[in-house]
Scaffold this motif. Structure first.
Motif, PDB file in Angstrom:
ATOM      1  N   VAL A 353       0.822  -1.210   0.000  1.00 50.61           N
ATOM      2  CA  VAL A 353       0.000   0.000   0.000  1.00 50.61           C
ATOM      3  C   VAL A 353       0.855   1.259   0.000  1.00 50.61           C
ATOM      4  O   VAL A 353       0.327   2.367   0.003  1.00 50.61           O
ATOM      5  N   ILE A 354       2.194   1.117   0.008  1.00 54.60           N
ATOM      6  CA  ILE A 354       3.060   2.296   0.030  1.00 54.60           C
ATOM      7  C   ILE A 354       3.721   2.512  -1.327  1.00 54.60           C
ATOM      8  O   ILE A 354       3.842   1.583  -2.136  1.00 54.60           O
ATOM      9  N   VAL A 355       4.117   3.747  -1.558  1.00 54.91           N
ATOM     10  CA  VAL A 355       4.852   4.086  -2.777  1.00 54.91           C
ATOM     11  C   VAL A 355       6.192   3.356  -2.750  1.00 54.91           C
ATOM     12  O   VAL A 355       6.916   3.410  -1.745  1.00 54.91           O
ATOM     13  N   PRO A 356       6.563   2.627  -3.816  1.00 55.79           N
ATOM     14  CA  PRO A 356       7.820   1.866  -3.811  1.00 55.79           C
ATOM     15  C   PRO A 356       9.040   2.764  -3.671  1.00 55.79           C
ATOM     16  O   PRO A 356       9.023   3.940  -4.032  1.00 55.79           O
ATOM     17  N   GLY A 357      10.120   2.174  -3.148  1.00 54.60           N
ATOM     18  CA  GLY A 357      11.408   2.852  -3.134  1.00 54.60           C
ATOM     19  C   GLY A 357      11.920   3.264  -1.776  1.00 54.60           C
ATOM     20  O   GLY A 357      13.135   3.428  -1.596  1.00 54.60           O
ATOM     21  N   ALA A 358      11.046   3.438  -0.805  1.00 56.34           N
ATOM     22  CA  ALA A 358      11.493   3.925   0.503  1.00 56.34           C
ATOM     23  C   ALA A 358      12.191   2.833   1.313  1.00 56.34           C
ATOM     24  O   ALA A 358      13.047   3.128   2.153  1.00 56.34           O
ATOM     25  N   LEU A 359      11.824   1.570   1.082  1.00 56.65           N
ATOM     26  CA  LEU A 359      12.362   0.449   1.852  1.00 56.65           C
ATOM     27  C   LEU A 359      13.001  -0.542   0.895  1.00 56.65           C
ATOM     28  O   LEU A 359      12.319  -1.151   0.072  1.00 56.65           O
ATOM     29  N   GLU A 360      14.301  -0.703   0.991  1.00 59.95           N
ATOM     30  CA  GLU A 360      15.023  -1.613   0.099  1.00 59.95           C
ATOM     31  C   GLU A 360      15.965  -2.497   0.907  1.00 59.95           C
ATOM     32  O   GLU A 360      16.636  -2.024   1.825  1.00 59.95           O
ATOM     33  N   PHE A 361      16.005  -3.784   0.555  1.00 63.69           N
ATOM     34  CA  PHE A 361      16.912  -4.723   1.200  1.00 63.69           C
ATOM     35  C   PHE A 361      18.249  -4.724   0.459  1.00 63.69           C
ATOM     36  O   PHE A 361      18.299  -4.957  -0.750  1.00 63.69           O
ATOM     37  N   ARG A 362      19.299  -4.478   1.215  1.00 60.62           N
ATOM     38  CA  ARG A 362      20.653  -4.566   0.678  1.00 60.62           C
ATOM     39  C   ARG A 362      21.502  -5.321   1.684  1.00 60.62           C
ATOM     40  O   ARG A 362      21.602  -4.929   2.837  1.00 60.62           O
ATOM     41  N   GLU A 363      22.105  -6.425   1.230  1.00 58.96           N
ATOM     42  CA  GLU A 363      22.882  -7.314   2.097  1.00 58.96           C
ATOM     43  C   GLU A 363      22.065  -7.720   3.319  1.00 58.96           C
ATOM     44  O   GLU A 363      22.570  -7.796   4.439  1.00 58.96           O
ATOM     45  N   GLY A 364      20.779  -7.976   3.086  1.00 61.06           N
ATOM     46  CA  GLY A 364      19.910  -8.465   4.136  1.00 61.06           C
ATOM     47  C   GLY A 364      19.430  -7.428   5.116  1.00 61.06           C
ATOM     48  O   GLY A 364      18.791  -7.772   6.117  1.00 61.06           O
ATOM     49  N   ALA A 365      19.697  -6.159   4.854  1.00 60.11           N
ATOM     50  CA  ALA A 365      19.328  -5.104   5.795  1.00 60.11           C
ATOM     51  C   ALA A 365      18.536  -4.014   5.090  1.00 60.11           C
ATOM     52  O   ALA A 365      18.623  -3.835   3.871  1.00 60.11           O
ATOM     53  N   VAL A 366      17.749  -3.271   5.877  1.00 58.67           N
ATOM     54  CA  VAL A 366      16.969  -2.144   5.369  1.00 58.67           C
ATOM     55  C   VAL A 366      17.460  -0.882   6.049  1.00 58.67           C
ATOM     56  O   VAL A 366      17.473  -0.784   7.289  1.00 58.67           O
ATOM     57  N   ALA A 367      17.867   0.091   5.255  1.00 56.56           N
ATOM     58  CA  ALA A 367      18.306   1.369   5.798  1.00 56.56           C
ATOM     59  C   ALA A 367      17.116   2.131   6.363  1.00 56.56           C
ATOM     60  O   ALA A 367      16.004   2.059   5.837  1.00 56.56           O
ATOM     61  N   VAL A 368      17.362   2.873   7.427  1.00 56.66           N
ATOM     62  CA  VAL A 368      16.304   3.671   8.032  1.00 56.66           C
ATOM     63  C   VAL A 368      15.933   4.802   7.075  1.00 56.66           C
ATOM     64  O   VAL A 368      16.797   5.548   6.631  1.00 56.66           O
ATOM     65  N   PRO A 369      14.647   4.927   6.721  1.00 55.69           N
ATOM     66  CA  PRO A 369      14.258   6.027   5.827  1.00 55.69           C
ATOM     67  C   PRO A 369      14.599   7.383   6.443  1.00 55.69           C
ATOM     68  O   PRO A 369      14.456   7.593   7.650  1.00 55.69           O
ATOM     69  N   ASP A 370      15.070   8.301   5.607  1.00 54.92           N
ATOM     70  CA  ASP A 370      15.485   9.616   6.086  1.00 54.92           C
ATOM     71  C   ASP A 370      14.351  10.634   6.138  1.00 54.92           C
ATOM     72  O   ASP A 370      14.484  11.682   6.770  1.00 54.92           O
ATOM     73  N   GLY A 371      13.228  10.340   5.473  1.00 54.54           N
ATOM     74  CA  GLY A 371      12.128  11.294   5.421  1.00 54.54           C
ATOM     75  C   GLY A 371      11.473  11.491   6.774  1.00 54.54           C
ATOM     76  O   GLY A 371      11.692  10.731   7.712  1.00 54.54           O
ATOM     77  N   PRO A 372      10.648  12.511   6.902  1.00 47.80           N
ATOM     78  CA  PRO A 372       9.973  12.757   8.179  1.00 47.80           C
ATOM     79  C   PRO A 372       8.992  11.629   8.516  1.00 47.80           C
ATOM     80  O   PRO A 372       8.451  10.969   7.639  1.00 47.80           O
ATOM     81  N   GLY A 373       8.755  11.422   9.810  1.00 49.36           N
ATOM     82  CA  GLY A 373       7.872  10.350  10.244  1.00 49.36           C
ATOM     83  C   GLY A 373       8.463   8.989   9.920  1.00 49.36           C
ATOM     84  O   GLY A 373       9.660   8.763  10.057  1.00 49.36           O
ATOM     85  N   LEU A 374       7.612   8.094   9.487  1.00 43.46           N
ATOM     86  CA  LEU A 374       8.075   6.763   9.090  1.00 43.46           C
ATOM     87  C   LEU A 374       8.844   6.779   7.779  1.00 43.46           C
ATOM     88  O   LEU A 374       9.544   5.823   7.449  1.00 43.46           O
ATOM     89  N   GLY A 375       8.676   7.835   7.002  1.00 43.04           N
ATOM     90  CA  GLY A 375       9.405   7.945   5.738  1.00 43.04           C
ATOM     91  C   GLY A 375       8.778   7.189   4.592  1.00 43.04           C
ATOM     92  O   GLY A 375       9.438   6.963   3.574  1.00 43.04           O
ATOM     93  N   VAL A 376       7.508   6.789   4.741  1.00 44.09           N
ATOM     94  CA  VAL A 376       6.809   6.105   3.658  1.00 44.09           C
ATOM     95  C   VAL A 376       5.518   6.847   3.367  1.00 44.09           C
ATOM     96  O   VAL A 376       4.966   7.538   4.227  1.00 44.09           O
ATOM     97  N   GLU A 377       5.030   6.698   2.119  1.00 43.25           N
ATOM     98  CA  GLU A 377       3.811   7.383   1.696  1.00 43.25           C
ATOM     99  C   GLU A 377       2.811   6.370   1.149  1.00 43.25           C
ATOM    100  O   GLU A 377       3.191   5.361   0.535  1.00 43.25           O
ATOM    101  N   ILE A 378       1.545   6.646   1.357  1.00 44.56           N
ATOM    102  CA  ILE A 378       0.481   5.785   0.837  1.00 44.56           C
ATOM    103  C   ILE A 378       0.370   5.934  -0.681  1.00 44.56           C
ATOM    104  O   ILE A 378       0.400   7.041  -1.210  1.00 44.56           O
ATOM    105  N   ASP A 379       0.266   4.808  -1.345  1.00 47.00           N
ATOM    106  CA  ASP A 379      -0.099   4.770  -2.759  1.00 47.00           C
ATOM    107  C   ASP A 379      -1.613   4.583  -2.800  1.00 47.00           C
ATOM    108  O   ASP A 379      -2.121   3.499  -2.528  1.00 47.00           O
ATOM    109  N   GLU A 380      -2.341   5.666  -3.091  1.00 47.67           N
ATOM    110  CA  GLU A 380      -3.803   5.635  -2.984  1.00 47.67           C
ATOM    111  C   GLU A 380      -4.425   4.596  -3.915  1.00 47.67           C
ATOM    112  O   GLU A 380      -5.398   3.928  -3.554  1.00 47.67           O
ATOM    113  N   ASP A 381      -3.877   4.445  -5.112  1.00 46.00           N
ATOM    114  CA  ASP A 381      -4.415   3.449  -6.034  1.00 46.00           C
ATOM    115  C   ASP A 381      -4.203   2.038  -5.492  1.00 46.00           C
ATOM    116  O   ASP A 381      -5.093   1.174  -5.569  1.00 46.00           O
ATOM    117  N   ALA A 382      -3.019   1.787  -4.938  1.00 46.25           N
ATOM    118  CA  ALA A 382      -2.735   0.469  -4.384  1.00 46.25           C
ATOM    119  C   ALA A 382      -3.607   0.191  -3.167  1.00 46.25           C
ATOM    120  O   ALA A 382      -4.100  -0.926  -2.986  1.00 46.25           O
TER     121      ALA A 382
END
Length: 418
Positions: A353-382
């Protein structure tokens, strides 16, 4: 900053036929998405369970939220307690332990707490991890979560993973996950087959991926005696053994007879369980889960308790979407004591339900999003598409055992079977 309106949207997303002690996952997993609309146009996001019993309790609280200050979390907790006094939600699928009024309140409160923290972060322009005290780590490591599975749901085409019912198939699925996500530890959901077959599978994984930490979680499928025997056979390759047998007493019996650390997300599930389990030395690792431990701040408080008694900390996962993953990443980043790779079902889903790109796995880990709040946005269509899934699928609760009887007519859950 006051809340103006909270919108709850139940959603469903495709789930493979993953096997466990209680049966098999149904074609859709259910989640509840919250959008907390506040003054100044700020919208905080939350995600939790999607079964009807839980959503009904969330709806009970919703009318009380209008006008509440998103920075007043103690007041939010009091409000939830007042509305849900005496309510006890059961864990119908049987995989996250016992139930109580305290756990019910903690679960509902957590959904709103995460949305409030997201709104707070957006209002002040800082990520949630900063509101929790700052980063102890810039990226959070996760473990590959391996399952035995059928090749297809009843009446459907075989999925891309195909059947995973043998040690060889498990190794192939593990390699696929490692190649795609870079995971550096492996966990097997056990309790599906007799222990000898699952011991063979762990040895096959150890041989194929030598050096990677390994875990197995049979969800209390074994008696204490069997659990001790399995631990003896696997002690040289296991990082920890999760919930091999039911209850604090049974876990303590096993822990006293093996050097392998025992982990749990079933026998210690709220603060009322801690004293008995820690006094009995029943566990060496506790799997936290902000969805039922009372949110992100309570997860941090739990970490201090664990550290005080020499108990390690990891993180449990159920079938989740991106808002929950973001919350997990923020709190794990801000919790130094959480030193074991966390669980995640992420590789098993193909919708969100979120816009892709904010959360990515690299070497088994996810970097903390830098944006305000949780750093993810709702994809209204999804979001609209997954809500339509919810309406069409007709599921209102998770019932792995009932669905399993479409494959095995006389199936009964495997708890303490072997």
């Amino acid at each position: 900053m006051r809340i103006r309106e909270v919108v709850l949207t139940p959603v469903a997303f495709a789930d493979p036929p993953l096997l466990n002690v209680m049966g098999v996952h149904e074609p859709f997993a259910l989640r509840g998405i919250v959008r907390m609309k506040c003054e100044d146009g700020v919208v905080g996001l939350g995600e939790s369970y999607g079964d009807r019993a839980f959503l009904d309790q969330v709806r009970t609280v919703l009318p009380r939220l209008s006008g509440h200050d998103v920075f007043d979390l103690p007041g939010l907790r009091r409000l939830v307690v007042e509305e849900l006094a005496g309510t006890v939600l059961s864990d119908e699928h049987g995989l996250i332990g016992g139930y109580s009024m305290r756990k019910t309140v903690a679960s509902v409160y957590s959904l709103f707490e995460v949305a409030c923290l997201d709104a707070q972060g957006r209002a002040v322009g800082r990520p949630v991890v900063d509101l929790l005290g700052g980063r102890a780590r810039d990226a959070v490591e996760f473990s590959a979560y391996l399952f035995y599975k059928y090749g297809a749901h009843k009446g459907a085409r075989e999925d891309s993973w195909g059947p995973v019912l043998t040690p060889e198939a498990l190794v192939r699925s593990a390699r696929r996950m490692i190649d795609a996500y870079g995971f550096r530890s492996l966990k097997l959901k056990g309790g599906v087959f007799e222990p000898a077959q699952e011991i063979e599978a762990i040895h096959a994984l150890a041989e194929a991926f030598g050096g990677l930490p390994l875990r197995i979680d049979p969800n209390a499928a074994w008696t204490p005696g069997t659990a001790v025997r399995v631990a003896d056979e696997l002690q040289d390759v296991l990082e920890y053994l999760e919930d091999p047998t039911p209850g604090i007493e049974g876990m303590a019996q096993v822990a006293a007879q093996t050097p392998v650390p025992l982990a749990t997300n079933m026998c210690v599930v709220d603060i009322g369980d801690i004293e008995a389990a820690f006094r009995a030395r029943a566990i060496g690792v506790l799997l936290s889960d902000h969805h039922f431990w009372g949110g992100l701040r309570d997860t941090q408080a739990l970490s201090i308790t664990c550290e005080s008694f020499g108990v390690g900390l990891s993180m449990h996962s159920n079938s989740h979407l991106g808002i929950s993953l973001a919350a997990m990443v923020h709190v794990a980043s801000a919790t130094p004591q959480l030193t074991y790779a966390c669980d995640t079902h992420w590789p098993w889903k193909n919708e969100d339900v979120i816009v892709p790109g904010a959360l990515e796995f690299r070497e088994g880990a996810v970097a903390v999003p830098d944006g305000p709040g949780l750093g993810v946005e709702i994809d209204e269509d999804a979001l609209a598409r997954l809500h339509e899934n919810y309406v069409r699928c007709g599921l209102t609760k998770r019932n792995d055992s009932a669905y399993m009887r479409q494959y095995v007519e006389d199936f009964t859950p495997h708890t303490a079977r072997w």
